[in-house]
Scaffold this motif. Structure first.
Motif, PDB file in Angstrom:
ATOM      1  N   LYS A 116       3.385   6.361 -11.575  1.00  0.00           N
ATOM      2  CA  LYS A 116       2.285   6.255 -10.617  1.00  0.00           C
ATOM      3  C   LYS A 116       2.472   7.166  -9.408  1.00  0.00           C
ATOM      4  O   LYS A 116       1.561   7.321  -8.603  1.00  0.00           O
ATOM      5  CB  LYS A 116       2.158   4.815 -10.113  1.00  0.00           C
ATOM      6  CG  LYS A 116       1.559   3.855 -11.094  1.00  0.00           C
ATOM      7  CD  LYS A 116       1.325   2.534 -10.404  1.00  0.00           C
ATOM      8  CE  LYS A 116       0.414   1.651 -11.200  1.00  0.00           C
ATOM      9  NZ  LYS A 116       0.072   0.426 -10.469  1.00  0.00           N
ATOM     10  N   LEU A 117       3.642   7.748  -9.259  1.00  0.00           N
ATOM     11  CA  LEU A 117       3.981   8.523  -8.067  1.00  0.00           C
ATOM     12  C   LEU A 117       4.067  10.008  -8.379  1.00  0.00           C
ATOM     13  O   LEU A 117       4.536  10.392  -9.445  1.00  0.00           O
ATOM     14  CB  LEU A 117       5.330   8.046  -7.515  1.00  0.00           C
ATOM     15  CG  LEU A 117       5.453   6.555  -7.241  1.00  0.00           C
ATOM     16  CD1 LEU A 117       6.892   6.196  -6.947  1.00  0.00           C
ATOM     17  CD2 LEU A 117       4.560   6.156  -6.090  1.00  0.00           C
ATOM     18  N   ILE A 118       3.638  10.817  -7.440  1.00  0.00           N
ATOM     19  CA  ILE A 118       3.827  12.264  -7.550  1.00  0.00           C
ATOM     20  C   ILE A 118       4.840  12.679  -6.497  1.00  0.00           C
ATOM     21  O   ILE A 118       5.123  11.926  -5.568  1.00  0.00           O
ATOM     22  CB  ILE A 118       2.497  13.038  -7.382  1.00  0.00           C
ATOM     23  CG1 ILE A 118       1.896  12.784  -6.009  1.00  0.00           C
ATOM     24  CG2 ILE A 118       1.523  12.682  -8.472  1.00  0.00           C
ATOM     25  CD1 ILE A 118       0.721  13.677  -5.700  1.00  0.00           C
TER      26      ILE A 118
ATOM     27  N   LEU B 187       0.855  -1.186   0.000  1.00  0.00           N
ATOM     28  CA  LEU B 187       0.000   0.000   0.000  1.00  0.00           C
ATOM     29  C   LEU B 187       0.887   1.230   0.000  1.00  0.00           C
ATOM     30  O   LEU B 187       1.719   1.387   0.903  1.00  0.00           O
ATOM     31  CB  LEU B 187      -0.914   0.022   1.221  1.00  0.00           C
ATOM     32  CG  LEU B 187      -1.690   1.318   1.455  1.00  0.00           C
ATOM     33  CD1 LEU B 187      -2.724   1.531   0.355  1.00  0.00           C
ATOM     34  CD2 LEU B 187      -2.364   1.315   2.812  1.00  0.00           C
ATOM     35  N   LEU B 188       0.739   2.051  -1.016  1.00  0.00           N
ATOM     36  CA  LEU B 188       1.430   3.328  -1.039  1.00  0.00           C
ATOM     37  C   LEU B 188       0.413   4.381  -0.629  1.00  0.00           C
ATOM     38  O   LEU B 188      -0.588   4.590  -1.308  1.00  0.00           O
ATOM     39  CB  LEU B 188       2.020   3.634  -2.417  1.00  0.00           C
ATOM     40  CG  LEU B 188       3.381   2.963  -2.592  1.00  0.00           C
ATOM     41  CD1 LEU B 188       3.207   1.610  -3.202  1.00  0.00           C
ATOM     42  CD2 LEU B 188       4.284   3.828  -3.405  1.00  0.00           C
ATOM     43  N   TYR B 189       0.695   4.987   0.500  1.00  0.00           N
ATOM     44  CA  TYR B 189      -0.245   5.883   1.158  1.00  0.00           C
ATOM     45  C   TYR B 189       0.302   7.297   1.123  1.00  0.00           C
ATOM     46  O   TYR B 189       1.436   7.535   1.513  1.00  0.00           O
ATOM     47  CB  TYR B 189      -0.441   5.389   2.596  1.00  0.00           C
ATOM     48  CG  TYR B 189      -1.134   6.344   3.510  1.00  0.00           C
ATOM     49  CD1 TYR B 189      -2.502   6.540   3.423  1.00  0.00           C
ATOM     50  CD2 TYR B 189      -0.423   7.055   4.472  1.00  0.00           C
ATOM     51  CE1 TYR B 189      -3.142   7.415   4.265  1.00  0.00           C
ATOM     52  CE2 TYR B 189      -1.053   7.928   5.316  1.00  0.00           C
ATOM     53  CZ  TYR B 189      -2.412   8.111   5.212  1.00  0.00           C
ATOM     54  OH  TYR B 189      -3.043   8.988   6.044  1.00  0.00           O
ATOM     55  N   ARG B 190      -0.493   8.216   0.646  1.00  0.00           N
ATOM     56  CA  ARG B 190      -0.110   9.623   0.556  1.00  0.00           C
ATOM     57  C   ARG B 190      -0.784  10.367   1.708  1.00  0.00           C
ATOM     58  O   ARG B 190      -1.997  10.586   1.680  1.00  0.00           O
ATOM     59  CB  ARG B 190      -0.572  10.157  -0.794  1.00  0.00           C
ATOM     60  CG  ARG B 190      -0.260  11.570  -1.042  1.00  0.00           C
ATOM     61  CD  ARG B 190       1.126  11.717  -1.555  1.00  0.00           C
ATOM     62  NE  ARG B 190       1.291  13.125  -1.869  1.00  0.00           N
ATOM     63  CZ  ARG B 190       2.386  13.663  -2.200  1.00  0.00           C
ATOM     64  NH1 ARG B 190       3.464  12.914  -2.295  1.00  0.00           N
ATOM     65  NH2 ARG B 190       2.470  14.931  -2.454  1.00  0.00           N
TER      66      ARG B 190
ATOM     67  N   TRP C  37       5.608   9.643   0.773  1.00  0.00           N
ATOM     68  CA  TRP C  37       4.780   8.452   0.634  1.00  0.00           C
ATOM     69  C   TRP C  37       5.083   7.520   1.800  1.00  0.00           C
ATOM     70  O   TRP C  37       6.248   7.290   2.140  1.00  0.00           O
ATOM     71  CB  TRP C  37       5.077   7.722  -0.665  1.00  0.00           C
ATOM     72  CG  TRP C  37       4.584   8.408  -1.890  1.00  0.00           C
ATOM     73  CD1 TRP C  37       5.236   9.356  -2.610  1.00  0.00           C
ATOM     74  CD2 TRP C  37       3.328   8.221  -2.526  1.00  0.00           C
ATOM     75  NE1 TRP C  37       4.459   9.758  -3.665  1.00  0.00           N
ATOM     76  CE2 TRP C  37       3.282   9.074  -3.641  1.00  0.00           C
ATOM     77  CE3 TRP C  37       2.234   7.398  -2.270  1.00  0.00           C
ATOM     78  CZ2 TRP C  37       2.189   9.130  -4.485  1.00  0.00           C
ATOM     79  CZ3 TRP C  37       1.148   7.452  -3.118  1.00  0.00           C
ATOM     80  CH2 TRP C  37       1.130   8.319  -4.205  1.00  0.00           C
ATOM     81  N   ASP C  38       4.048   6.970   2.409  1.00  0.00           N
ATOM     82  CA  ASP C  38       4.207   5.922   3.414  1.00  0.00           C
ATOM     83  C   ASP C  38       3.968   4.595   2.709  1.00  0.00           C
ATOM     84  O   ASP C  38       2.925   4.408   2.083  1.00  0.00           O
ATOM     85  CB  ASP C  38       3.211   6.087   4.554  1.00  0.00           C
ATOM     86  CG  ASP C  38       3.492   7.312   5.414  1.00  0.00           C
ATOM     87  OD1 ASP C  38       4.577   7.896   5.265  1.00  0.00           O
ATOM     88  OD2 ASP C  38       2.624   7.669   6.226  1.00  0.00           O
TER      89      ASP C  38
ATOM     90  N   PHE D 275      -2.753   4.001  -3.432  1.00  0.00           N
ATOM     91  CA  PHE D 275      -3.040   2.830  -4.250  1.00  0.00           C
ATOM     92  C   PHE D 275      -2.378   1.596  -3.656  1.00  0.00           C
ATOM     93  O   PHE D 275      -1.446   1.675  -2.872  1.00  0.00           O
ATOM     94  CB  PHE D 275      -2.636   3.028  -5.721  1.00  0.00           C
ATOM     95  CG  PHE D 275      -1.174   3.203  -5.958  1.00  0.00           C
ATOM     96  CD1 PHE D 275      -0.370   2.123  -6.255  1.00  0.00           C
ATOM     97  CD2 PHE D 275      -0.593   4.462  -5.901  1.00  0.00           C
ATOM     98  CE1 PHE D 275       0.975   2.280  -6.494  1.00  0.00           C
ATOM     99  CE2 PHE D 275       0.750   4.640  -6.138  1.00  0.00           C
ATOM    100  CZ  PHE D 275       1.543   3.547  -6.429  1.00  0.00           C
ATOM    101  N   ASN D 276      -2.933   0.451  -4.058  1.00  0.00           N
ATOM    102  CA  ASN D 276      -2.522  -0.842  -3.542  1.00  0.00           C
ATOM    103  C   ASN D 276      -1.985  -1.680  -4.693  1.00  0.00           C
ATOM    104  O   ASN D 276      -2.574  -1.691  -5.770  1.00  0.00           O
ATOM    105  CB  ASN D 276      -3.750  -1.518  -2.925  1.00  0.00           C
ATOM    106  CG  ASN D 276      -3.411  -2.410  -1.771  1.00  0.00           C
ATOM    107  OD1 ASN D 276      -2.258  -2.722  -1.527  1.00  0.00           O
ATOM    108  ND2 ASN D 276      -4.431  -2.827  -1.054  1.00  0.00           N
TER     109      ASN D 276
END
Length: 149
Positions: free
Chosen positions: A121-123, A93-96, A127-128, A104-105
């Motif tokens: 996919k990243l801005i 899980l990438l948590y903003r 990110w956690d 998103f997962n």
């Protein structure tokens, strides 16, 4: 008209209260200051805290731990060579923290003991990364914080 100390204190107190109320209403009504909960269903999430701590401890006790690093091509998650790629299961899980719309997962599907989450996919920003995974029936949880430039 002459203002004495008591009147001045009451006026100052009234102005201070007006400022605080303005600030509270501004923060609550302006969408720029998003104040959503960090986790939906917070209390339900909290009931599984002890289980989560056990999974974190399992990951901490590993002699060779998986690594989560940010590279120019994206986020690379690499498992040690001793792990059999087909036995590792789980999700990343990438948590903003600043905006849940970007969370998103990704299911763990290893190729050569690693997985790459592409840069597109990243801005930029913090990110956690929470990686919940299982290997040979034992559950693990790895948490990292990365910064995308």
């Amino acid at each position: 008209m002459k203002i004495n100390w008591g009147t001045a204190i009451v006026i100052a107190f009234g102005l201070f209260m007006t400022f605080i109320l303005y600030f509270v209403f501004e923060v609550q009504s302006n969408s720029k200051y998003d104040n959503d909960l960090v986790v939906e269903e917070y209390y339900k999430h909290d009931t599984h805290f002890q289980e989560e701590m056990a999974r974190i401890q399992n990951a901490h006790d590993l002699q060779h731990k998986p690594s989560i690093k940010y590279t120019d091509s994206g986020v690379a998650v690499t498992f040690p060579a001793g792990f059999e790629s087909d036995k590792v299961q789980g999700n990343i899980l990438l948590y903003r923290p600043s905006n849940k719309k970007f969370d998103f997962n990704t299911k763990i599907a290893l190729t050569n003991s690693s997985i790459l989450i592409p840069q597109k996919k990243l801005i930029k920003g913090r990110w956690d990364v929470n990686m919940e995974w299982q290997y040979e029936g034992k559950k693990y949880l790895t948490k990292e914080v990365i910064y995308v430039n």
